[in-house]
Design an enzyme around this catalytic site. Structure first.
Site, mmCIF file in Angstrom:
data_model
loop_
_atom_site.group_PDB
_atom_site.id
_atom_site.type_symbol
_atom_site.label_atom_id
_atom_site.label_comp_id
_atom_site.label_asym_id
_atom_site.label_seq_id
_atom_site.Cartn_x
_atom_site.Cartn_y
_atom_site.Cartn_z
ATOM 1 N N GLY A 72 3.396 -0.158 -0.327
ATOM 2 C CA GLY A 72 3.291 0.081 -1.761
ATOM 3 C C GLY A 72 3.197 -1.232 -2.523
ATOM 4 C CB SER A 73 4.958 -4.484 -2.106
ATOM 5 O OG SER A 73 6.265 -4.113 -2.443
ATOM 6 C CG ASN A 152 12.573 1.674 -8.223
ATOM 7 O OD1 ASN A 152 12.227 1.494 -9.387
ATOM 8 N ND2 ASN A 152 13.119 0.714 -7.510
ATOM 9 C CD GLN A 182 11.067 5.662 -5.122
ATOM 10 O OE1 GLN A 182 11.420 6.744 -4.664
ATOM 11 N NE2 GLN A 182 11.403 4.519 -4.554
ATOM 12 C CB SER A 202 4.624 3.578 0.022
ATOM 13 O OG SER A 202 5.338 3.213 1.174
ATOM 14 C CB ALA A 203 3.316 5.955 4.956
ATOM 15 C CG HIS A 204 8.584 3.247 3.919
ATOM 16 N ND1 HIS A 204 9.887 2.978 3.634
ATOM 17 C CD2 HIS A 204 7.842 2.530 3.066
ATOM 18 C CE1 HIS A 204 9.927 2.106 2.628
ATOM 19 N NE2 HIS A 204 8.715 1.815 2.270
ATOM 20 C CB THR A 240 -6.812 -5.182 13.006
ATOM 21 O OG1 THR A 240 -7.717 -6.197 13.426
ATOM 22 C CG2 THR A 240 -6.917 -3.978 13.941
ATOM 23 C CB CYS A 325 25.648 -9.262 -5.003
ATOM 24 S SG CYS A 325 26.440 -10.809 -5.225
#
Lengths: 380, 390
Positions: A72-73, A152, A182, A202-204, A240, A325
């Site tokens: 996606g990035s 997101n 998202q 994006s796939a994941h 590739t 953090c």
């Protein structure tokens, strides 16, 4: 080992069996290079072609409008730098929002350093981007409007479907880019219906595997490439093809259940989680009511995100912290919504999939009860 | 042609009768550092240590990178081995020095002749080789005062070497010549630098790290191990003890006055560290503190902290500014790791207004609000040890 409660589906999802099988076959049988001339190469090319068909039918677009990328990035980078270069003679102004993913914001910073002017739209306190502000920001020299479909961190759904009309109304040459990483597979999204020129997916995030994304590019737009080389993906993205990850992408899309009925189930889970969380008097919900049901952002006031996250980890529960953090600046999304520091510093994001069940939410609830009893409140 | 690495000892040469012991340790450290690169022989001759590879394709560049980090070395270089006659010296030197000589405009030749039976004197060797170099490299001129390249010929009892220039070593004393001490390491910029500075003076290092899950994460612990691994490239392997510290931090936060949180925590760390250090044969503690850097590092705070231990606490950064410390941390390649943003035990429960001028009696009184002894016991016993290699 305690059972894994995975409530971080906006970070990534567990690959579905179909995706794993497809990737495995692509690695064992179809391992050729799609550019090779012999049959093994052709077999690999056919895998890529069939996934392209799968995606084009899912997005109701032409096959030659789908370009595979690594993520996606990468799709976002390609869209932004491509659009900026393509239209640099028509203007140097870009409109986006302050709550975009870093793969939008960082390219924008780079463009600013090269003389482009970027307008960052601020969200309201509930995370929504007001329609008027988008309209007011678009000018005759605006060359790109880039908007995420779903945020997101909060799940806020942005009014992306109405933007093309505004661009037309303002007689602006701007291309419309939608970061749908998202949203893809979770809301009805047909680029042609709302006039998108570029769409990143994006796939994941939908139970595919990491290493595969795609960019929809409306037919006729000749985007300059970021990666040059062997000319794959019609010269837009050399390199590739990641055939196993692409194969898994196709299988994951095919395995998606109908959006409406799936979302109804996820809505139930989200409502159940909100109900459980309302038992804590230190919980504030940061997600908008009408947001994507898969994402729920809340603050557990008095405790730092990172501490809570690691405490929940002890129960084998995976969630995401709003802010990385205390040394970091906290979530740029929550901050731009104008939330107070203590709310930003104690934010957690839980994100569901269609398999998430009430029992898992109960375990989260119990763990938060234990955290309240056991953990020392941060004094800051 | 055969190549070797020549190493010049640093201040070791001054150490009188102890010199042999010091050199033995240096040789051991060199062997340890290079052992993974292939079979080598390390021997000494006067104040020089000679490393001779006994294997094909010895990775000289990697070896020199490692030698650069070994304390107790003043200078080092690669050299070619020649037979002990002028003809062979010339035959080897002319092609071997090509790269350095082509890059230079001026040069001179220095000869060192420890084998006094060699037929030519040092000036004669210089003159002969210098003449041959001028014949072969027409662009060069001799400059005895300020040459671009110094070509050195060494004629020793057992052979002759030729080399161009030499590099500065890490200096200091060989690690292991100065006893053992334990560094308290949190993951910030300072402690790895402090550890490195003590190792430079020959101190062997142990490390102690305090972990407070879930307030601190596993990533913070991994970061500390990565930092130690970088320091270990200089100091040799470092055994680290990870102390379970959550119980004590929670007890402090629940029972003691907020303004003393950090001070009491530091005192607890010192008590635990001293016990672990004693168990592991350390003679002293090391910290990365510098006066006035933060509230717990004012002079009164440091004094209050030290009251709980008998062991000396060394603070090699005590008089340094942050910028000076950062320069060293960049040099030893710990900076980029140090600034990775993970919560560490020192940033948990930071008071809003810490005491900068604490009174010992007040701190002691605040501490007595809880019985820490058993908790300290448990922390020491629960410490998990691991050895971190470079």
């Amino acid at each position: 080992m305690k059972r894994l409660i995975y409530l971080d589906n906006s970070a990534t999802t567990k690959p579905c069996p179909e995706a794993i099988q497809a990737a495995l076959e692509a690695m064992t049988e179809g391992f050729g290079n799609p550019s090779s001339l012999y049959e093994l190469g052709l077999a690999a090319e056919n895998i890529v072609t069939s996934v392209r068909e799968e995606l084009s039918s899912f997005l109701d677009c032409r096959e030659d409008e789908i370009y595979f990328t690594s993520s996606g990035s990468e799709s976002n980078n390609t869209a932004i730098f491509g659009a900026a270069e393509l239209l640099c003679r028509r203007g140097k102004h870009i409109v986006t929002t302050a709550i975009e993913h870093s793969s939008i914001l960082e390219p924008m910073k780079r463009l600013e350093s090269k003389g482009y002017e970027v307008t960052y739209l601020l969200p309201e306190k509930n995370g929504n981007i007001p329609l008027d502000s988008i309209k007011n920001a678009i000018r005759k020299d605006t060359i790109l409007v880039s908007l995420m479909a779903v945020n997101n961190e909060t799940g806020a759904i942005l009014p992306f479907e109405l933007v093309k009309e505004m661009i037309k109304e303002k007689e602006s040459p701007a291309l419309l880019h939608i970061d749908a990483v998202q949203a893809f597979g979770k809301i009805e999204l047909v680029p042609n219906d709302f006039g998108a020129d570029l769409v990143s997916i994006s796939a994941h995030k939908i139970h595919g595997i990491k290493g595969s994304g795609a960019l929809y590019v409306k037919k006729g737009i000749k985007l300059p490439a970021l990666i040059l080389g062997g000319g794959q993906e019609k010269n837009l993205r050399s390199g590739t093809e990641a055939v196993p990850a692409i194969a898994a992408f196709g299988a994951a899309v095919k395995a998606l259940t109908p959006i409406k009925q799936r979302n109804d189930r996820v809505k139930q889970i989200r409502a159940y989680a909100i109900e459980k969380l309302s038992a804590f008097d230190n919980v504030v919900i940061n997600s908008p009511d009408n947001g994507l049901p898969y994402i729920l952002n809340f603050s557990f006031l008095g405790y730092r995100s990172e501490t809570l996250l690691h405490y929940l980890e002890g129960y084998n529960i995976c969630v995401s912290s709003g802010s990385a953090c205390s040394k970091g600046a906290g979530s740029h999304v929550l901050r731009s919504m104008g939330l107070e520091n203590n709310r930003v510093d104690s934010a957690l994001r839980i994100s569901f999939n269609s398999q998430t069940n009430e029992e898992e939410i109960d375990i989260l609830y119990e763990a938060l009860v234990a955290a309240s009893a056991k953990l020392k409140k941060s004094v800051r | 042609m055969k190549e070797i690495i020549l190493i010049k000892n640093g201040e070791l040469a001054l150490k009188g009768l102890n010199r042999m012991t010091f050199e033995d340790i240096l040789i051991k450290n060199i062997k340890q550092s290079l052992k993974a690169l292939g079979n080598i022989e390390v021997k000494r001759a006067q104040s020089t240590i000679i490393i001779t590879p006994h294997c094909e394709d010895f990775p000289f560049k990697k070896a020199l990178d490692r030698v650069e980090k070994i304390f107790g070395i003043a200078a080092y270089c690669r050299a070619a081995v020649c037979e002990k006659n002028m003809e062979d010296i010339i035959k080897v030197a002319i092609p071997y020095l090509e790269e350095s000589l082509k890059a230079a405009k001026t040069f001179k030749v220095e000869a060192k002749r420890s084998d006094k039976k060699f037929p030519l004197t040092s000036p004669e060797i210089s003159k002969t080789l210098g003449g041959e170099i001028l014949k072969n490299y027409h662009h060069l001129k001799v400059d005895v005062h300020n040459p671009d390249v110094v070509v050195t010929v060494e004629v020793r009892d057992f052979g002759a070497y030729v080399r161009a220039g030499q590099l500065h070593g890490a200096g200091g004393m060989p690690v292991g010549t100065g006893g053992r001490a334990s560094i308290l390491i949190s993951g910030g910029i300072d402690s790895p630098v402090a550890a490195w500075m003590m190792a430079k003076r020959g101190i062997k290092l142990n490390a102690i790290h305090f972990a407070s899950p879930p307030y601190t994460s596993l990533r913070a612990e991994q970061k500390v191990k990565k930092l130690l691994s970088k320091v270990a490239a200089y100091s040799g392997a470092i055994p680290v003890g990870v102390v379970p510290f959550t119980e004590i931090q929670e007890a402090i936060a629940n029972n003691c006055p907020e303004e003393y949180f950090t001070l009491i925590m530091r005192r607890m760390m010192m008590r635990i560290s001293q016990r672990i250090a004693q168990n592991s044969g350390s003679m002293a503690l090391i910290t990365g503190e510098s006066v006035g850097q933060v509230a717990s590092q004012t002079l009164p705070a440091l004094v209050t902290t030290d009251k709980v231990v008998d062991m000396p606490v060394f603070r090699p950064l005590i008089g340094m500014d942050k910028e000076e410390i950062v320069i060293i941390s960049r040099k030893i390649d710990t900076f980029e790791t140090s600034i990775e943003p993970y919560e560490d035990c020192c940033t948990v429960f930071t008071p809003k207004h810490p005491r900068t001028n604490p009174k010992l009696e007040a701190v002691e009184k605040a501490e007595q609000l809880i019985d820490f002894e058993e908790m300290i016991e448990r922390a020491v016993e629960g410490t998990i040890f691991e050895t971190i290699e470079a």
